[in-house]
Design a protein around this motif. Structure first.
Motif, PDB file in Angstrom:
ATOM      1  N   ALA A 195       0.858  -1.198   0.000  1.00  0.00           N
ATOM      2  CA  ALA A 195       0.000   0.000   0.000  1.00  0.00           C
ATOM      3  C   ALA A 195       0.888   1.239   0.000  1.00  0.00           C
ATOM      4  O   ALA A 195       0.885   2.021   0.951  1.00  0.00           O
ATOM      5  CB  ALA A 195      -0.922  -0.025   1.225  1.00  0.00           C
ATOM      6  N   VAL A 318      -6.953  -2.840  -6.836  1.00  0.00           N
ATOM      7  CA  VAL A 318      -6.738  -3.853  -5.793  1.00  0.00           C
ATOM      8  C   VAL A 318      -6.545  -5.179  -6.510  1.00  0.00           C
ATOM      9  O   VAL A 318      -7.442  -5.638  -7.214  1.00  0.00           O
ATOM     10  CB  VAL A 318      -7.950  -3.897  -4.829  1.00  0.00           C
ATOM     11  N   GLU A 319      -5.370  -5.762  -6.363  1.00  0.00           N
ATOM     12  CA  GLU A 319      -5.038  -6.956  -7.156  1.00  0.00           C
ATOM     13  C   GLU A 319      -4.287  -7.963  -6.310  1.00  0.00           C
ATOM     14  O   GLU A 319      -3.473  -7.588  -5.469  1.00  0.00           O
ATOM     15  CB  GLU A 319      -4.124  -6.562  -8.324  1.00  0.00           C
ATOM     16  N   GLN A 320      -4.534  -9.231  -6.623  1.00  0.00           N
ATOM     17  CA  GLN A 320      -3.775 -10.292  -5.965  1.00  0.00           C
ATOM     18  C   GLN A 320      -2.648 -10.720  -6.895  1.00  0.00           C
ATOM     19  O   GLN A 320      -2.870 -10.904  -8.097  1.00  0.00           O
ATOM     20  CB  GLN A 320      -4.692 -11.479  -5.708  1.00  0.00           C
ATOM     21  N   ALA A 325      -0.815  -8.758  -2.162  1.00  0.00           N
ATOM     22  CA  ALA A 325      -1.995  -8.032  -2.639  1.00  0.00           C
ATOM     23  C   ALA A 325      -1.593  -6.569  -2.757  1.00  0.00           C
ATOM     24  O   ALA A 325      -0.892  -6.033  -1.894  1.00  0.00           O
ATOM     25  CB  ALA A 325      -3.161  -8.203  -1.679  1.00  0.00           C
ATOM     26  N   PHE A 327      -2.641  -2.593  -3.163  1.00  0.00           N
ATOM     27  CA  PHE A 327      -3.701  -1.615  -2.857  1.00  0.00           C
ATOM     28  C   PHE A 327      -3.188  -0.265  -3.329  1.00  0.00           C
ATOM     29  O   PHE A 327      -2.318   0.323  -2.678  1.00  0.00           O
ATOM     30  CB  PHE A 327      -3.984  -1.565  -1.352  1.00  0.00           C
ATOM     31  N   ILE A 341     -11.967  -0.665   3.993  1.00  0.00           N
ATOM     32  CA  ILE A 341     -11.141  -1.552   3.165  1.00  0.00           C
ATOM     33  C   ILE A 341     -10.392  -2.542   4.059  1.00  0.00           C
ATOM     34  O   ILE A 341     -10.302  -3.731   3.758  1.00  0.00           O
ATOM     35  CB  ILE A 341     -10.186  -0.708   2.289  1.00  0.00           C
ATOM     36  N   PHE A 345     -11.004  -6.525   3.748  1.00  0.00           N
ATOM     37  CA  PHE A 345      -9.908  -7.418   3.363  1.00  0.00           C
ATOM     38  C   PHE A 345      -9.699  -8.496   4.427  1.00  0.00           C
ATOM     39  O   PHE A 345      -9.337  -9.638   4.100  1.00  0.00           O
ATOM     40  CB  PHE A 345      -8.607  -6.647   3.111  1.00  0.00           C
ATOM     41  N   ALA A 359     -12.193  -7.170  -4.960  1.00  0.00           N
ATOM     42  CA  ALA A 359     -11.546  -6.267  -5.923  1.00  0.00           C
ATOM     43  C   ALA A 359     -12.602  -5.520  -6.743  1.00  0.00           C
ATOM     44  O   ALA A 359     -12.471  -4.321  -7.004  1.00  0.00           O
ATOM     45  CB  ALA A 359     -10.607  -7.055  -6.836  1.00  0.00           C
ATOM     46  N   ALA A 362     -14.024  -2.845  -4.642  1.00  0.00           N
ATOM     47  CA  ALA A 362     -13.074  -1.729  -4.505  1.00  0.00           C
ATOM     48  C   ALA A 362     -12.989  -0.901  -5.790  1.00  0.00           C
ATOM     49  O   ALA A 362     -12.615   0.272  -5.752  1.00  0.00           O
ATOM     50  CB  ALA A 362     -11.691  -2.261  -4.122  1.00  0.00           C
TER      51      ALA A 362
END
Ligand SMILES: Cc1cc2nc3c(=O)[nH]c(=O)nc-3n(C[C@H](O)[C@H](O)[C@H](O)COP(=O)(O)OP(=O)(O)OC[C@H]3O[C@@H](n4cnc5c(N)ncnc54)[C@H](O)[C@@H]3O)c2cc1C
Length: 367
Positions: A195, A318-320, A325, A327, A341, A345, A359, A362
């Motif tokens: 983040a 927001v991605e894995q 992950a 943000f 958030i 999560f 995701a 978000a």
């Protein structure tokens, strides 16, 4: 699970808090002191507003965001929020106000439309010459951003988490969860949460194409003597035209009047050119002059630069990625959703919600 978080802004700290509450071991790393005065989250104020133009998905998340803030205040035993209400000015030829009102009506929150004379009668500090009409909603208010970030960092530590300041994460391997700190130390976590705000592309260079750091100038000023009582009754003012606009935040939470600019600069580097010039400050502050009667009596005090991290359509990214992950891309409106958030999560981490639906939510797609 052992969790490492890179970035102690409102997003990283909110993630850390919720994961600690779910029983995980969490270490947060920040490249600077916390709160980092150059981070997007660190300023005197951030707004919670339901007015969102056509981005109805985000407007629909605000009720839940409020509930998440209330849970945080209860936990902290103090609140850093004050409700002001919201006044949105509709400019000729611009649709943002109408779109916002339509989205609010669809949510069962009708707005109160006022013609300029009615709005001026209610808010005598305003000069609404040239404004088509305005709407008022009693919801919306101001968060003291810097106090929130400081309180979240204290809370993370109180919950048993570690916040390592002046400790940049130099590189990450999202597949394995390994990372290297700037001092050469290597580490590994079961889950790596990234983040990093406007520095995102430094850590994940592929994001450079999708995220644009945008240098914004905000200003603070003193209201004229004798107007305190009228300002105490003033809502935040959002004056958004087709290509430009400003917002004014009333002097609440012990802070001066704030005036900011709605348009994105879409340029700048978060490590450079952080001091705003005198002309820049004057230009932004005076953008409110056309809407405030007797503006000569207002005094510009100071200002600062802050960075948006602008993503396409201002949708959060927001991605894995393997054990990590991401943000990022919280654009000009992520602060209000920080605690929410974090909570959502934690549900993903507990297996109660899929990452994909999180995701999409978000991104402002509902759910
Ligand atoms: C002028 C302005 C007005 C805004 N107004 C509003 C508003 O009214 N309402 C609203 O909801 N939102 C608003 N926003 C947007 C909101 O402030 C941001 O979306 C939000 O603060 C983003 O938080 P973040 O935690 O993602 O990023 P940041 O707060 O920037 O935090 C990122 C942190 O990561 C750290 N970091 C970066 N790289 C590394 C690394 N490699 N290793 C370790 N640490 C690292 C940084 O030091 C920083 O502390 C506004 C933003 C600006 C600039």
């Amino acid at each position: 699970m052992q969790v490492a978080v890179a970035g102690a802004g409102v997003i990283g700290l909110s993630l850390a808090r919720s994961l600690l509450q779910a029983g995980h071991e969490v270490t947060v790393y920040d490249r600077a002191e916390v709160p980092n005065p150059h981070a997007s989250s660190v300023d005197r104020s951030r707004l919670i507003r339901y007015a969102y133009g056509r981005q109805a998905g985000y407007a629909g998340m605000v009720d839940d965001a409020y509930a998440a803030w209330d849970r945080l205040w209860a936990e902290l035993g103090e609140s850093h929020y004050v409700r002001t209400g919201t006044l949105v000015l509709a400019q000729p030829g611009a649709t943002w106000a109408r779109d916002s009102a339509n989205a609010l009506a669809a949510m069962g929150r009708p707005v109160e439309w006022l013609d300029p004379a009615e709005a001026e009668a209610r808010y005598p500090l305003l000069d609404l010459t040239g404004v088509e009409r305005a709407f008022y909603v009693p919801s919306g208010g101001v968060l003291h951003a810097e106090r929130v970030v400081a309180a979240l960092a204290r809370r993370v530590r109180a919950l048993g988490g570690t916040v390592r300041e002046q400790c940049p994460v130099e590189s990450v391997d999202t597949v394995s969860g390994r990372m290297v700190l700037a001092d050469g130390t290597r580490g590994q976590a079961d889950m790596l949460l990234l983040a990093p705000g406007p520095w995102a592309a430094r850590l994940l260079p592929d994001l450079e194409q999708r995220l644009t750091p945008s240098r914004q100038v905000v200003t603070y000023g003193d209201i004229p003597p004798g107007t305190r009582a009228q300002w105490d009754a003033m809502p935040m003012v959002l004056d958004i035209g087709k290509d430009s606009g400003f917002y004014a935040v009333p002097p609440v939470l012990g802070e001066p009047l704030k005036v900011g600019d709605h348009s994105f600069s879409l340029q700048g580097d978060p490590d450079w050119d952080r001091e705003p010039g005198a002309d820049e400050l004057r230009g932004i502050f005076e953008s409110a002059g056309v809407r405030l009667k007797g503006f000569d009596a207002y005094r510009l005090r100071d200002g600062r630069t802050c960075f948006y991290t602008v993503a396409a359509e201002e949708r959060f990214v927001v991605e894995q990625r393997g054990r990590a992950a991401v943000f990022a891309g919280f654009s000009g409106h992520g602060f209000k959703f920080g605690p929410l958030i974090g909570e959502r999560f934690a549900e993903v981490a507990a297996g109660r919600r899929s990452f994909e639906s999180f995701a999409r939510w978000a991104e402002g797609e509902g759910g």
